[in-house]
Write a protein that holds these residues in place. Structure first.
Motif, PDB file in Angstrom:
ATOM      1  N   UNK A  21       0.863  -1.190   0.000  1.00 48.61           N
ATOM      2  CA  UNK A  21       0.000   0.000   0.000  1.00 48.61           C
ATOM      3  C   UNK A  21       0.896   1.234   0.000  1.00 48.61           C
ATOM      4  N   UNK A  22       1.069   1.825  -1.172  1.00 52.84           N
ATOM      5  CA  UNK A  22       2.010   2.929  -1.339  1.00 52.84           C
ATOM      6  C   UNK A  22       1.303   4.276  -1.238  1.00 52.84           C
ATOM      7  N   UNK A  23       2.102   5.283  -0.904  1.00 54.47           N
ATOM      8  CA  UNK A  23       1.609   6.658  -0.873  1.00 54.47           C
ATOM      9  C   UNK A  23       1.552   7.242  -2.276  1.00 54.47           C
ATOM     10  N   UNK A  24       0.562   8.117  -2.501  1.00 54.58           N
ATOM     11  CA  UNK A  24       0.532   8.994  -3.664  1.00 54.58           C
ATOM     12  C   UNK A  24       1.100  10.350  -3.227  1.00 54.58           C
ATOM     13  N   UNK A  25       1.102  11.334  -4.122  1.00 53.95           N
ATOM     14  CA  UNK A  25       1.539  12.660  -3.709  1.00 53.95           C
ATOM     15  C   UNK A  25       0.606  13.189  -2.622  1.00 53.95           C
ATOM     16  N   UNK A  26       1.177  13.800  -1.588  1.00 50.84           N
ATOM     17  CA  UNK A  26       0.388  14.320  -0.473  1.00 50.84           C
ATOM     18  C   UNK A  26      -0.341  15.586  -0.902  1.00 50.84           C
ATOM     19  N   UNK A  70       4.378  26.860   2.756  1.00 52.87           N
ATOM     20  CA  UNK A  70       5.524  26.426   1.959  1.00 52.87           C
ATOM     21  C   UNK A  70       5.157  25.481   0.827  1.00 52.87           C
ATOM     22  N   UNK A  71       4.075  24.712   0.979  1.00 57.78           N
ATOM     23  CA  UNK A  71       3.794  23.636   0.033  1.00 57.78           C
ATOM     24  C   UNK A  71       2.476  23.858  -0.710  1.00 57.78           C
ATOM     25  N   UNK A  72       2.557  24.382  -1.946  1.00 56.41           N
ATOM     26  CA  UNK A  72       1.327  24.605  -2.720  1.00 56.41           C
ATOM     27  C   UNK A  72       0.619  23.321  -3.118  1.00 56.41           C
ATOM     28  N   UNK A  73       1.290  22.158  -3.018  1.00 55.25           N
ATOM     29  CA  UNK A  73       0.625  20.906  -3.372  1.00 55.25           C
ATOM     30  C   UNK A  73      -0.503  20.563  -2.397  1.00 55.25           C
ATOM     31  N   UNK A  74      -0.492  21.148  -1.202  1.00 53.24           N
ATOM     32  CA  UNK A  74      -1.566  20.903  -0.241  1.00 53.24           C
ATOM     33  C   UNK A  74      -2.842  21.569  -0.745  1.00 53.24           C
ATOM     34  N   UNK A  75      -3.867  20.773  -0.938  1.00 51.91           N
ATOM     35  CA  UNK A  75      -5.149  21.293  -1.410  1.00 51.91           C
ATOM     36  C   UNK A  75      -6.156  21.456  -0.270  1.00 51.91           C
ATOM     37  N   UNK A 304       7.140  17.006   1.354  1.00 57.12           N
ATOM     38  CA  UNK A 304       6.049  16.313   2.048  1.00 57.12           C
ATOM     39  C   UNK A 304       6.008  14.821   1.721  1.00 57.12           C
ATOM     40  N   UNK A 305       6.686  14.426   0.661  1.00 60.32           N
ATOM     41  CA  UNK A 305       6.546  13.067   0.145  1.00 60.32           C
ATOM     42  C   UNK A 305       7.725  12.190   0.566  1.00 60.32           C
ATOM     43  N   UNK A 306       7.824  11.979   1.865  1.00 56.71           N
ATOM     44  CA  UNK A 306       8.926  11.204   2.432  1.00 56.71           C
ATOM     45  C   UNK A 306       8.533   9.772   2.778  1.00 56.71           C
ATOM     46  N   UNK A 307       7.272   9.422   2.576  1.00 55.29           N
ATOM     47  CA  UNK A 307       6.779   8.090   2.940  1.00 55.29           C
ATOM     48  C   UNK A 307       6.548   7.277   1.672  1.00 55.29           C
TER      49      UNK A 307
END
Length: 332
Positions: A21-26, A70-75, A304-307
């Motif tokens: 079970x892998x992570x996608x982009x946070x 800092x992180x615009x990827x956060x929606x 954010x994508x360290x997992x």
């Protein structure tokens, strides 16, 4: 759907999966601001209540605000608790998130609006276009009061009417969602949540005809055997049978949409988990080097994508049984 559990051994959840079970982009931060709450609901997986004092610190709040900027990827910034509104940092996090164009969700118990110092919340939420996801585990009074306390249903109805008055459920940018939870089982005739679309229709008809209440969406959420739900099941000697029941209804089609895959769950101490349930069961997310992940790690790495892989446990069957369950309701 009802059935009795069998007595065969539980299959480890990871063995049900065809691949890790892998992570996608946070894209989602779900922040648990603390355990302070004006209620002590029987099904609360957080075990929150009026006597709890744990809450966010100024230091961790500042780190979270830095991450939000800092992180615009956060929606989405999803604020929970306890009653998140009672815990330190609530409004600063709302305002930082909205200033950076992120959607804010507050998971509200509704009754908090009638407590001293919190009567401004409906207007505050409307002014900041906060999406409200409100607990109403049934549209009938008896069931709600059994789960959440005497008088909670009436206060919840008044709160929903108040939110309608300020535009929630009426205006397109003021979203009001409700959450259904099943009652806790007292015997081995377990059941999955009802079909979400049909139950939403029933809620809407009843609340409109009886109280002239409008809302947007209903989310059906399975009671996971965590926190007070786990304690209840253990007292009734139902913990293992309930897990086996959930396993027997495992649906592989839910896995792609699991909420743990694109979110970080953050506790009031700044520790990071794959989901709120792992947080309550102290199953932390790990870095690629095997360290427990914290907010400070994210800031130091600028990433954010360290997992790589989600930490799983037996209660993951609760999110993958039947139509699935998440903080946004059914998955399929």
């Amino acid at each position: 759907m009802q059935t009795q559990a069998t007595n065969s051994a539980l299959t480890p959840f990871k063995h049900k999966l065809t691949s890790p079970l892998t992570k996608k982009q946070i894209t989602v931060l779900q922040i648990n601001l603390g355990k302070r709450c004006n209620l002590a609901c029987t099904h609360c997986h957080v075990e929150a209540g009026p006597k709890r004092t744990e809450e966010l610190s100024p230091e961790i709040c500042a780190q979270l605000i830095e991450i939000i900027h800092k992180f615009p990827q956060i929606q989405i910034v999803d604020l929970t608790g306890g009653a998140p509104e009672m815990n330190y940092g609530f409004k600063p996090l709302v305002e930082a998130s909205r200033a950076t164009g992120k959607q804010v969700i507050v998971r509200s118990n509704l009754t908090i609006y009638f407590e001293d110092e919190f009567g401004d919340l409906p207007i505050y939420f409307a002014n900041h276009q906060v999406r409200i996801v409100a607990s109403l585990p049934c549209y009938l009074a008896d069931n709600v009061d059994k789960m959440r306390g005497i008088g909670v249903y009436n206060d919840s109805i008044k709160a929903l009417q108040w939110l309608n008055q300020v535009g929630y459920g009426q205006q397109p940018d003021l979203i009001l969602d409700l959450v259904y939870n099943p009652q806790l089982p007292s015997g081995e005739k377990f059941s999955l949540t009802p079909e979400q679309i049909k139950l939403e229709r029933d809620y809407k008809v009843f609340l409109k005809e009886k109280f002239n209440i409008d809302f947007n969406n209903l989310f059906t959420i399975t009671n996971l055997p965590v926190g007070r739900t786990k304690l209840h099941l253990e007292r009734k000697k139902l913990y293992s049978p309930y897990l086996k029941f959930l396993e027997s209804h495992f649906n592989a089609n839910t896995v792609e949409n699991l909420m743990c895959r694109d979110e970080l769950s953050i506790d009031y101490l700044g520790n990071i988990y794959d989901c709120d349930f792992n947080q309550m069961m102290n199953l932390p997310a790990k870095t690629r080097s095997g360290e427990n992940l914290t907010v400070a790690h994210l800031l130091a790495a600028g990433n954010l994508d360290l997992i790589d892989e989600v930490q799983t446990a037996a209660y993951c069957y609760g999110c993958t049984a039947g139509c699935g369950s998440s903080c946004g309701g059914a998955l399929v």
